[in-house]
Motif scaffolding. Structure first.
Motif, mmCIF file in Angstrom:
data_model
loop_
_atom_site.group_PDB
_atom_site.id
_atom_site.type_symbol
_atom_site.label_atom_id
_atom_site.label_comp_id
_atom_site.label_asym_id
_atom_site.label_seq_id
_atom_site.Cartn_x
_atom_site.Cartn_y
_atom_site.Cartn_z
ATOM 1 N N THR A 227 -6.718 14.523 5.838
ATOM 2 C CA THR A 227 -5.276 15.143 5.967
ATOM 3 C C THR A 227 -4.393 14.025 5.363
ATOM 4 O OG1 THR A 227 -5.683 16.172 8.129
ATOM 5 C CG2 THR A 227 -3.370 15.840 7.593
ATOM 6 N N PRO A 228 -3.440 14.460 4.388
ATOM 7 C CA PRO A 228 -2.596 13.503 3.559
ATOM 8 C C PRO A 228 -1.808 12.756 5.057
ATOM 9 C CG PRO A 228 -2.240 15.822 2.619
ATOM 10 C CD PRO A 228 -3.284 15.788 3.801
ATOM 11 N N ARG B 31 -6.698 22.570 5.497
ATOM 12 C CA ARG B 31 -7.161 21.506 6.284
ATOM 13 C C ARG B 31 -6.832 21.456 7.452
ATOM 14 N NH1 ARG B 31 -9.594 18.137 2.167
ATOM 15 N NH2 ARG B 31 -8.810 18.581 0.199
ATOM 16 N N GLU C 131 -0.831 22.513 -3.329
ATOM 17 C CA GLU C 131 -0.978 21.100 -2.710
ATOM 18 C C GLU C 131 -0.593 21.538 -1.242
ATOM 19 O OE1 GLU C 131 0.996 17.913 -3.967
ATOM 20 O OE2 GLU C 131 -0.178 17.878 -5.889
ATOM 21 N N SER D 260 4.557 19.386 11.105
ATOM 22 C CA SER D 260 3.417 19.834 10.717
ATOM 23 C C SER D 260 2.599 20.697 11.709
ATOM 24 C CB SER D 260 2.353 18.832 10.625
ATOM 25 O OG SER D 260 2.208 17.827 11.702
ATOM 26 N N TRP E 66 -3.400 21.414 2.113
ATOM 27 C CA TRP E 66 -2.887 20.677 3.143
ATOM 28 C C TRP E 66 -3.049 21.634 4.463
ATOM 29 C CZ3 TRP E 66 0.823 20.903 6.832
ATOM 30 C CH2 TRP E 66 0.833 19.838 7.735
#
Length: 352
Positions: free
Chosen positions: A289-290, A279, A272, A304, A276
């Motif tokens: 994007t989460p 992306r 995961e 991030s 992420w």
């Protein structure tokens, strides 16, 4: 600033993790689609992966991750002198004879060494001690890997000379945050090179092998019992420092050096995180994007933006040693006791 000798960075008696890269001469695409000749050499990646599987079986080294591209290869290796120390002299000799056999079958497979061949090493304390060190040596792993690929490729092309540039490059990984970033850097290489858009289609990478094993196990439990999973030679992802087994953790299956993981997360969490991260880096890639940063980033104190830069530029940010400033500054080279240099931007990204 002159690069430190490898013996200054790596102590053969210590467990160490290294990000290793090797590149073909003149950056030619000698392991993929060659635009000059129009030939495809992807089969050479099969050769390399075959050697990685074989070496993971017999060397005292854990293979944590790998990515094989058209003109270079990335490996993350963990030396395990502690596992090698549990092997008796006969086992040391047997393993070395399977790596460098005296005899092979007609199809090139190493034949099981005879008692006399084993005694030729096990019966000599000096020679056996030297072989024992070689079995947990990254230099010997890479030396044999590059030699054998070069010989096969040159024979195929009817050429002579170098296949790989100089010696391999190795960066020592000294903390958890840098190891996670390095693993993501290696597994995301095909996506960053615009060769593919998804993890499962990232050919010749450790992440694809791990995904293949998950899908095989989920789709057909019976198949798992009769067929080895595609990632059987790789070190497991998860390590549980609280309840996990301590000590060498020698492999139960014999397909790899040990069963010790290397990241404080499950394989699912790791995948995961990779998805992420991909992306964030790959412009124009589909997907949303989460909303929240993955928990692992919070645990490691990385936001991030810093995380994406750390993964995308890992090879440029770190040279000899990778780790948080406090970890790198506390280390000294083994012989001259010199400090390790850490680039300013790397310090900025890894400062809490």
């Amino acid at each position: 600033m002159a690069r430190l000798a490898r013996s200054e960075v790596f102590d053969p008696d210590e467990i160490a993790i290294a990000h290793v890269t090797t590149r073909t001469v003149r950056r030619c695409f000698l392991m993929g689609d060659d635009p000059i000749t129009g030939k495809n050499f992807d089969h050479r990646k099969d050769w390399i992966e075959g050697y990685l599987i074989h070496y993971a079986h017999f060397f005292g080294i854990d293979l944590l991750a790998f990515a094989l591209l058209s003109n270079h290869a990335h490996l993350i290796l963990r030396t395990r002198p502690d596992v090698v120390a549990t092997w008796n002299d006969n086992e040391v000799a047997r393993r070395w004879m399977m790596i460098c056999p005296h005899r092979r079958s007609s199809d090139g497979v190493p034949l099981t060494p005879t008692e006399a061949e084993i005694r030729s090493i096990a019966g000599c304390p000096v020679k056996c001690a030297e072989i024992r060190k070689r079995l947990s040596s990254i230099s010997w792993w890479m030396r044999l890997l590059c030699q054998r690929i070069a010989i096969r490729a040159n024979q195929e092309d009817e050429e002579t000379g170098h296949f790989f540039q100089d010696r391999f490059h190795a960066t020592r990984i000294v903390d958890e945050a840098s190891l996670l970033a390095c693993a993501a850097y290696v597994d995301l290489n095909p996506i960053r090179a615009a060769l593919t858009e998804t993890l499962e289609r990232s050919d010749y990478t450790s992440v694809q092998r791990r995904i293949d094993s998950i899908t095989t196990e989920t789709a057909n439990d019976q198949a798992v019992s009769i067929t080895k999973l595609r990632d059987h030679f790789l070190a497991p992802i998860a390590i549980d420092e609280r309840s996990g087994q301590i000590g060498p953790c020698a492999s139960q299956s014999g397909d790899r050096c040990s069963d010790k993981g290397f990241l404080p997360m499950s394989l699912e969490d790791y995948l995961e995180m990779l998805d992420w991260t991909a992306r964030q880096i790959a412009l124009g890639k589909r997907g949303i994007t989460p909303a929240d940063t993955p928990p692992v980033l919070k645990r490691l104190g990385l936001d991030s933006g810093k995380w994406c830069e750390l993964v995308s530029d890992f090879g440029r940010l770190f040279c000899t040693v990778a780790g948080r400033p406090e970890c790198v500054d506390s280390l000294r080279s083994h012989h001259s006791h010199r400090r390790y240099h850490l680039r300013r931007r790397a310090r900025e990204l890894l400062t809490r």
